[in-house]
Scaffold this motif. Structure first.
Motif, PDB file in Angstrom:
ATOM      1  N   LEU A  30       0.815  -1.212   0.000  1.00 23.22           N
ATOM      2  CA  LEU A  30       0.000   0.000   0.000  1.00 23.22           C
ATOM      3  C   LEU A  30       0.851   1.265   0.000  1.00 23.22           C
ATOM      4  CD1 LEU A  30      -2.838  -1.011   2.516  1.00 23.22           C
ATOM      5  CD2 LEU A  30      -2.698  -1.374   0.047  1.00 23.22           C
ATOM      6  N   GLY A  31       2.173   1.088  -0.108  1.00 24.85           N
ATOM      7  CA  GLY A  31       3.078   2.227  -0.153  1.00 24.85           C
ATOM      8  C   GLY A  31       3.547   2.723   1.194  1.00 24.85           C
ATOM      9  N   ARG A  32       3.113   2.079   2.280  1.00 23.74           N
ATOM     10  CA  ARG A  32       3.461   2.537   3.627  1.00 23.74           C
ATOM     11  C   ARG A  32       4.893   2.154   3.993  1.00 23.74           C
ATOM     12  NH1 ARG A  32      -1.780  -0.349   6.183  1.00 23.74           N
ATOM     13  NH2 ARG A  32      -0.566  -2.063   5.295  1.00 23.74           N
ATOM     14  N   ILE A  33       5.520   2.985   4.803  1.00 22.78           N
ATOM     15  CA  ILE A  33       6.913   2.763   5.209  1.00 22.78           C
ATOM     16  C   ILE A  33       6.972   2.655   6.723  1.00 22.78           C
ATOM     17  CG2 ILE A  33       9.258   3.672   5.155  1.00 22.78           C
ATOM     18  CD1 ILE A  33       8.412   5.303   2.679  1.00 22.78           C
ATOM     19  N   ALA A  34       7.581   1.597   7.217  1.00 21.83           N
ATOM     20  CA  ALA A  34       7.664   1.380   8.660  1.00 21.83           C
ATOM     21  C   ALA A  34       9.111   1.211   9.097  1.00 21.83           C
ATOM     22  CB  ALA A  34       6.857   0.144   9.058  1.00 21.83           C
ATOM     23  N   SER A  37       2.725   8.208   5.073  1.00 21.17           N
ATOM     24  CA  SER A  37       4.119   8.047   4.632  1.00 21.17           C
ATOM     25  C   SER A  37       4.120   7.217   3.360  1.00 21.17           C
ATOM     26  CB  SER A  37       4.968   7.365   5.717  1.00 21.17           C
ATOM     27  OG  SER A  37       4.546   6.025   5.909  1.00 21.17           O
ATOM     28  N   TYR A  38       4.985   7.580   2.423  1.00 19.26           N
ATOM     29  CA  TYR A  38       5.116   6.829   1.169  1.00 19.26           C
ATOM     30  C   TYR A  38       6.350   7.326   0.432  1.00 19.26           C
ATOM     31  CZ  TYR A  38       2.732  11.031  -0.611  1.00 19.26           C
ATOM     32  OH  TYR A  38       2.380  12.328  -0.895  1.00 19.26           O
ATOM     33  N   PHE A  39       6.775   6.547  -0.550  1.00 18.86           N
ATOM     34  CA  PHE A  39       7.920   6.952  -1.377  1.00 18.86           C
ATOM     35  C   PHE A  39       7.409   7.482  -2.717  1.00 18.86           C
ATOM     36  CE2 PHE A  39      11.001   5.570  -4.710  1.00 18.86           C
ATOM     37  CZ  PHE A  39      11.869   6.641  -4.538  1.00 18.86           C
ATOM     38  N   ASN A  40       7.191   6.607  -3.686  1.00 15.44           N
ATOM     39  CA  ASN A  40       6.652   7.058  -4.983  1.00 15.44           C
ATOM     40  C   ASN A  40       5.329   6.367  -5.309  1.00 15.44           C
ATOM     41  OD1 ASN A  40       7.433   4.478  -5.688  1.00 15.44           O
ATOM     42  ND2 ASN A  40       8.690   5.097  -7.437  1.00 15.44           N
ATOM     43  N   GLU A  41       4.755   5.718  -4.286  1.00 17.52           N
ATOM     44  CA  GLU A  41       3.539   4.944  -4.498  1.00 17.52           C
ATOM     45  C   GLU A  41       2.648   5.102  -3.276  1.00 17.52           C
ATOM     46  OE1 GLU A  41       2.716   0.612  -6.482  1.00 17.52           O
ATOM     47  OE2 GLU A  41       4.347   0.770  -5.037  1.00 17.52           O
ATOM     48  N   PHE A  42       1.377   5.344  -3.513  1.00 14.67           N
ATOM     49  CA  PHE A  42       0.446   5.583  -2.414  1.00 14.67           C
ATOM     50  C   PHE A  42      -0.909   4.984  -2.766  1.00 14.67           C
ATOM     51  CE2 PHE A  42       0.924   9.295  -5.151  1.00 14.67           C
ATOM     52  CZ  PHE A  42      -0.369   9.446  -5.657  1.00 14.67           C
ATOM     53  N   LEU A  58      -7.123   2.134  -4.453  1.00 14.90           N
ATOM     54  CA  LEU A  58      -6.422   2.268  -5.734  1.00 14.90           C
ATOM     55  C   LEU A  58      -4.970   2.622  -5.463  1.00 14.90           C
ATOM     56  CD1 LEU A  58      -6.618   2.410  -8.874  1.00 14.90           C
ATOM     57  CD2 LEU A  58      -7.028   4.871  -8.599  1.00 14.90           C
ATOM     58  N   ILE A  59      -4.057   1.755  -5.917  1.00 20.67           N
ATOM     59  CA  ILE A  59      -2.627   2.003  -5.744  1.00 20.67           C
ATOM     60  C   ILE A  59      -2.124   2.809  -6.939  1.00 20.67           C
ATOM     61  CG2 ILE A  59      -0.362   0.968  -5.415  1.00 20.67           C
ATOM     62  CD1 ILE A  59      -1.759  -1.580  -4.494  1.00 20.67           C
ATOM     63  N   VAL A  60      -1.523   3.952  -6.667  1.00 23.60           N
ATOM     64  CA  VAL A  60      -1.034   4.848  -7.719  1.00 23.60           C
ATOM     65  C   VAL A  60       0.472   5.004  -7.569  1.00 23.60           C
ATOM     66  CG1 VAL A  60      -1.132   7.188  -8.666  1.00 23.60           C
ATOM     67  CG2 VAL A  60      -3.225   6.087  -7.830  1.00 23.60           C
ATOM     68  N   ALA A  61       1.212   4.767  -8.655  1.00 24.97           N
ATOM     69  CA  ALA A  61       2.668   4.927  -8.659  1.00 24.97           C
ATOM     70  C   ALA A  61       3.056   6.105  -9.542  1.00 24.97           C
ATOM     71  CB  ALA A  61       3.345   3.653  -9.149  1.00 24.97           C
TER      72      ALA A  61
END
Length: 452
Positions: free
Chosen positions: A217-221, A382-387, A427-430
């Protein structure tokens, strides 16, 4: 001249050995209705070469390449710009092979590039050692789970709900034969990762905890505390990275205590390629190196004291290990690994960090615009290039409608998790460096039209 190595008697002996009366017995698990009972219907028996070429070109034109339209697909395979020099390098005759060389005396160039590849992956992942690549990220993930079983002598793997469902599916397929127990649950549409839940699921029977970073899901832990909890129960922490460009901006998994780090290297040098071939990345701590699957290229000196490269660890079934091999993976993705190495070398550390920050900057801008569309909210904090976006309606038909408008809007969670109705609105968007402001504006306009 046809090559027919087996006689009818040979075939019968083989069938008798495995307890089958005929070849047909080998296909009893294939439903009768999908078995062919003759030539493929509606396919001409013969055609001229020019006619076949014209027909195949017509079929090819029905495909849409990623660069033909606004492209926001991700979920484990990402569109990045691959410099033309990468293709030039891998097309050179001395490199143009997908196989690992067995004769170091005539393959020093290939072996050296694999040695450099291992160095790059180890530094990127923050681990001591990396192998000379694997088939792809999903099989590398499973190999990490079996490696943890060999090390801990336990058969229970705890999988994060944020692990890519295709990786989970591969693990379940293989666990059917190894009898490993896989503890996995579907994700929830929340900004928080499932770290707390994973804490509660680790016990003294656990061989490993598998966490994707960033997750599906784009989350960063931060995995540091999870690593400590796993180690307290003598289990291993396995980190899975499907977007290696992210590691130009966020902390390496090895620095947070991950024992094994695996992933997919497609983002660097390889391209989308309609789904493959890709290149699996695999690294670990030095103390586990002899349990690592695949192959390792090492540096040595020859009889004259000159620097050289050889295969130093190759614990596969074809070699002396035989049935005691750590893996039955029979090769590595050598050419794709070379492409990865060429791209990484062209970028350098500074270039990779700049590329990562450009990806993140564009993603933040896109997320801001998209979350202002009525009927859409941004799930991530939180995300990098995908959320992940939460949409007021089922995203599966929405994605199809936008595709008809020549906009590839993202990956519907309903498609990845068809049995989980609660995820159908995700919806996952990159967004990568290849995404333009105009692409984002087109997506915003199309979503506003569909959701109004």
């Amino acid at each position: 001249m046809r090559y027919l190595p087996l006689t009818p008697e040979d075939r019968q002996d083989m069938l008798s050995t495995i307890g089958a009366a005929s070849i047909d017995d080998l296909f009893v698990d294939v439903p009768r209705e999908v078995q062919l009972d003759g030539p493929i219907r509606d396919l001409p028996m013969h055609a001229g070469e020019m006619a076949v070429e014209a027909h195949m070109k017509g079929l090819a034109k029905r495909n849409h390449a990623a660069g033909d339209m606004p492209f926001f697909l991700g979920a484990g395979a990402y569109r990045h710009h691959v410099p033309a020099s990468v293709d030039h390098i891998i097309q050179r005759g001395e490199f143009l092979t997908a196989y690992t060389p067995y004769q170091p005396e005539i393959a020093q160039g290939t072996l050296q590039t694999l040695f450099e590849f291992q160095t790059q992956v180890a530094r990127l992942f923050g681990v001591d050692v990396a192998n000379a690549s694997m088939y792809d990220g999903s099989t590398a993930c499973w190999e990490a789970i079996t490696m943890a079983r060999r090390i801990t002598k336990r058969g229970k793997a705890v999988l994060s709900s944020g692990l890519h469902p295709h990786y989970v599916s591969v693990a379940h397929t293989m666990a059917h034969f190894t009898k490993d127990q896989l503890d996995h649950r579907a994700p929830e549409l929340t900004a928080a990762t499932d770290s707390d839940d994973l804490f509660d699921r680790i016990d003294d029977d656990t061989s490993c905890v598998v966490v994707q970073y960033p997750d599906i899901l784009g989350r960063i832990a931060d995995m540091s505390a999870l690593a400590e909890k796993a180690h307290a129960h003598k289990a291993l922490l396995i980190a899975v990275v499907t977007e290696p460009v992210a590691l130009g901006a966020i902390q390496a998994p090895g620095a947070m205590g991950a024992d094994i780090v695996v992933g997919e290297g497609q983002s660097l040098g390889v391209g989308l390629q309609f789904g493959g071939p890709y290149v699996g990345l695999f690294g670990c701590k030095q103390k586990y190196v002899r349990q690592m699957p695949g192959r390792l290229c090492g540096e040595t000196v020859d009889a004259n004291g000159k620097r050289g490269f050889v295969l130093t660890l190759s614990t596969r079934e074809q070699h002396i290990r035989r049935e005691k091999a750590t893996s039955n993976i029979c090769t590595n993705s050598g050419l794709c690994a070379l492409a990865f190495t060429a791209h990484m070398t062209l970028l350098g550390e500074k270039g990779l960090r700049e590329l990562a920050m450009l990806n993140h900057k564009k993603a933040v801008a896109a997320a801001g615009k998209l979350s202002r569309v009525p009927g859409i909210s941004l799930m991530n904090t939180s995300y990098f290039n995908e959320f992940t976006l939460i949409v007021d309606k089922d995203t599966r038909p929405l994605v199809r409608k936008l595709a008809d408008q020549r906009i590839l809007a993202g990956v519907s969670l309903g498609r990845l998790y068809p049995e989980e109705s609660g995820l159908a609105h995700g919806l996952i968007v990159a967004v990568t460096e290849t995404t333009s402001d105009a692409d984002v504006d087109q997506l915003v306009e199309a979503l506003e039209g569909e959701l109004s």
